[in-house]
Write an enzyme that holds these catalytic residues in place. Structure first.
Site, PDB file in Angstrom:
ATOM      1  N   HIS A 187      15.027  83.374  11.269  1.00 29.75           N
ATOM      2  CA  HIS A 187      13.932  84.164  12.036  1.00 29.75           C
ATOM      3  C   HIS A 187      13.695  85.475  11.096  1.00 29.75           C
ATOM      4  O   HIS A 187      14.668  85.710  10.283  1.00 29.75           O
ATOM      5  CB  HIS A 187      14.296  84.757  13.485  1.00 29.75           C
ATOM      6  CG  HIS A 187      15.565  85.444  13.460  1.00 29.75           C
ATOM      7  ND1 HIS A 187      16.880  85.076  13.525  1.00 29.75           N
ATOM      8  CD2 HIS A 187      15.665  86.958  13.205  1.00 29.75           C
ATOM      9  CE1 HIS A 187      17.779  85.992  13.380  1.00 29.75           C
ATOM     10  NE2 HIS A 187      17.013  87.237  13.272  1.00 29.75           N
ATOM     11  N   HIS A 205      12.568  90.397   6.491  1.00 26.59           N
ATOM     12  CA  HIS A 205      13.436  89.521   5.773  1.00 26.59           C
ATOM     13  C   HIS A 205      13.893  88.221   6.576  1.00 26.59           C
ATOM     14  O   HIS A 205      13.638  88.601   8.040  1.00 26.59           O
ATOM     15  CB  HIS A 205      14.611  90.242   5.303  1.00 26.59           C
ATOM     16  CG  HIS A 205      15.478  90.487   6.486  1.00 26.59           C
ATOM     17  ND1 HIS A 205      15.453  91.736   7.146  1.00 26.59           N
ATOM     18  CD2 HIS A 205      16.775  90.039   6.926  1.00 26.59           C
ATOM     19  CE1 HIS A 205      16.303  91.815   8.018  1.00 26.59           C
ATOM     20  NE2 HIS A 205      17.111  90.784   8.202  1.00 26.59           N
TER      21      HIS A 205
END
Ligand code: ACK
Length: 217
Positions: A69, A148
């Protein structure tokens, strides 16, 4: 009251569809495998091992951490500053459950973490917390710089470190440190930033479907 407190998640973010998780993990594993064999990497092996002569198997060195995620807001069930305001944001409410396409533009490796940099679109930036203080040495990085996907962490390292490692590399770039160009790999160009910090800028960004949602744990 207590009900309100538990109604906020641990974090909000984009969650990669399970069908693409394996593909992203494979790309990351392939990169680690290749990096491991490069002379330039071996030259700087002590960044990872503390001892120049020891070997390191990067695929073993990093442990996977749950579903892939990209965190937008860490809420800590409401305890994090700005959590409530974020959850009440119109964009957050409107886009909750919606599908997006994330663009992964780089992979990075440090002695602590391995991750993918996510380059957010203007629309995706609407879901980035406006109060985000980019916690690197320099405060002048553009909003969303920290975006990220954590692909793995070294032993005893928490995933929060991945975003900090990315910010560190971006701060070096912003301060004019170009890093040491190492080589052109199949996936893109590899640069070394010292102290075990490696950045692979992808020639073709990896586009991956992801749903904006939250995680309670
Ligand atoms: O890999 P991540 O982005 O780093 O995803 C996990 C997720 O929240 C659940 O732990 C991230 N995270 C943890 N603490 C923080 C924090 N203080 N600020 C931003 N992100 C955080 C972690």
């Amino acid at each position: 009251g207590p009900l309100e407190e538990i109604s906020l998640p641990l974090f909000f973010g984009w969650f990669l569809l399970s069908s693409v998780q394996d593909k992203v993990r494979c790309t990351s594993m392939d990169f680690l495998k290749t990096l491991d064999t490069l002379e330039a990497f071996k030259k700087h092996l002590s960044d990872f091992t503390g001892k120049a002569e020891k070997e390191v198997d990067l695929e073993q060195y990093f442990q996977a951490k749950g579903t892939l995620h990209c965190t937008t807001k860490f809420c800590d069930y409401g305890k994090a500053p700005g959590a409530k305001e974020y959850a009440q944001n119109t964009a957050v409410k409107d886009y909750y459950g919606s599908a997006f396409e994330l663009s992964l533009s780089a992979l990075f490796v440090t002695p602590r973490t391995v991750g993918a940099r996510v380059s957010l679109t203007e629309e995706q930036l609407l879901l980035w917390p406006a109060d985000a203080i980019e916690e690197a040495g320099s405060a002048s990085l553009p909003l969303g710089s920290r975006a990220h996907i954590t692909l793995g962490c070294a032993e005893n390292v928490e995933p929060v470190q991945t975003g900090l490692d990315l910010l560190e590399i971006l701060t070096l770039q912003q301060d004019g440190q170009q890093g040491e160009p190492i080589e052109e790999m199949e996936l893109g160009s590899l640069t070394y930033y010292g102290e075990g910090r490696w950045l692979l800028t992808l020639r073709e960004p990896i586009c991956t479907p992801a749903r904006f949602s939250s995680f309670y744990g």
